[in-house]
Enzyme design. Structure first.
Site: not given
Ligand code: AHM
Ligand code: MG
Length: 343
Positions: A63, A69, A92-93, A115, A117-118, A274
């Site tokens: 990502d 983040d 996560e990072e 995680d 910053l989710d 998560e």
């Molecule tokens: P999407 O954009 O494919 O629907 O994904 C959204 C999801 C969220 O539910 C979740 O919080 C996030 O992707 C997780 O990714 P990150 O932690 O990098 O924000």
């Molecule tokens: Mg996340």
């Protein structure tokens, strides 16, 4: 005037409920609370600082990492490094886990996964984001260094888990296995104060939460269940931050789905930091959480730090309904004979 109970007071009061009540976990939870306050301060003024936007790096999951983040990750790591109760961190990072040196030669008994910053895609557009965390007791000899296996534990081995939501207000929700409680940050005193006692998830709700844009990429059994949700006139709410979506469901009932797609055949969301912590919370509040193959999330073996999983999580009656659709509509694998006959 209701009596104000701060997070610190609550944790200390409830420490006796916790079978490992030796004070270290109390210290850890308080340290996470401090990190949350620091992150909250920056999230609330991110637009004024040069910490918005992409940091032009990718994390272990591929990502694109946002500057906030990285900021949140660094704050959580430094708060935990100073705590003395934590001997290792998985984020996560960060590709690998981080070893945390003991203080005065005493290694910490716990490892923390998070995680930082989710919902990163929400940062630049002022939509709520969250921090998700889980705490395990280390399994390796506490005299030695923390090991990878200390992190590769099932969600059912969590000793505590929670999330922080940076939304219209800042909320910290956590459980140590004796129910779920929520604390709202009172900025006038800089304390998280008990605001949601013993949270119980409704058995069902009027919301379903899924990225409808992927509908045609879902397997047939998941599409049939989503059709059923529409037929039942359920309302679609999808914030793009799992912690925020689950928070709504915890209070108003509903179901959150992230099934497998062509882009994410194993599912997008990560098991360790998560799905497991949020499933621990939802189960503690009376809900259910399983993957799209109907395995309980907390029982799924954790094989590597950034392992992905599909997930269906929320009100128990709704997760059961989803389960019945998967059982009814899953296409049986085509046998070799049938495959040959079709040629
Ligand atoms: P999407 O954009 O494919 O629907 O994904 C959204 C999801 C969220 O539910 C979740 O919080 C996030 O992707 C997780 O990714 P990150 O932690 O990098 O924000
Ligand atoms: Mg996340």
């Amino acid at each position: 005037m209701n009596e104000i109970v701060t997070l610190d007071e609550f944790i200390i009061k409830r420490q006796k409920d916790f079978q490992y009540a030796t004070g270290e976990l109390t210290g850890l939870l308080r340290d996470i609370g401090v990190a949350a306050k620091i992150i909250n301060r920056e999230v609330n003024k991110a637009g004024l600082l040069n910490i918005l936007g992409a940091a032009k790096v990718e994390n272990a999951s591929g990502d694109v990492v946002q500057k906030l983040d990285i900021y949140a990750n660094e704050k959580l790591i430094s708060c935990l490094q100073n705590s003395g109760e934590c001997c290792g961190i998985a984020s996560e990072e960060n590709e690998d886990f981080i070893k945390v040196d003991g203080i005065d030669g005493q290694n910490g008994k716990y490892v923390v996964v998070f995680d930082p910053l989710d919902g990163s895609s929400n940062i630049d557009v002022n939509v709520s984001v969250g921090t998700i965390f889980g705490i395990y007791r280390r399994k390796s000899d506490k005299k030695g260094d923390v090991q990878l296996n200390d992190f590769l534990q099932k969600g059912s081995d969590l000793v505590a888990a929670g999330y922080v939501l940076y939304g219209t207000s800042t909320l910290l929700v956590y459980s140590t296995g004796n129910g779920v409680n929520g604390f709202t940050l009172d900025p006038t005193i800089g304390e998280f104060c008990l605001s949601h006692k013993n949270i119980q998830i409704p058995k069902r709700g009027n919301y379903y939460s899924v990225n409808q844009g992927y509908y045609l990429k879902f397997d047939v059994e998941m599409r049939r269940y989503i059709d059923y949700c529409c037929d039942m006139n359920l309302r679609l709410r999808y914030i793009g931050s799992m912690a925020s979506d689950i928070h709504r469901i915890l209070f108003q009932g509903g179901i959150f789905l992230y099934p497998n797609t062509r882009k994410y055949p194993q599912g997008k969301l990560r098991l360790l930091y998560e799905c497991n912590p949020l499933s621990f919370i939802v189960e503690q509040a009376g809900g259910k959480a399983m993957n799209c193959k109907l395995n309980r999330i907390l029982d799924i073996p954790t094989e590597h730090l950034h392992q992905r999983t599909t997930i269906a999580i929320g009100s128990p009656d709704m997760v059961d309904e989803m389960k019945s659709f998967v059982e009814r509509y899953t296409m049986p694998p085509i046998s070799k004979a049938e495959e040959n006959a079709a040629i």
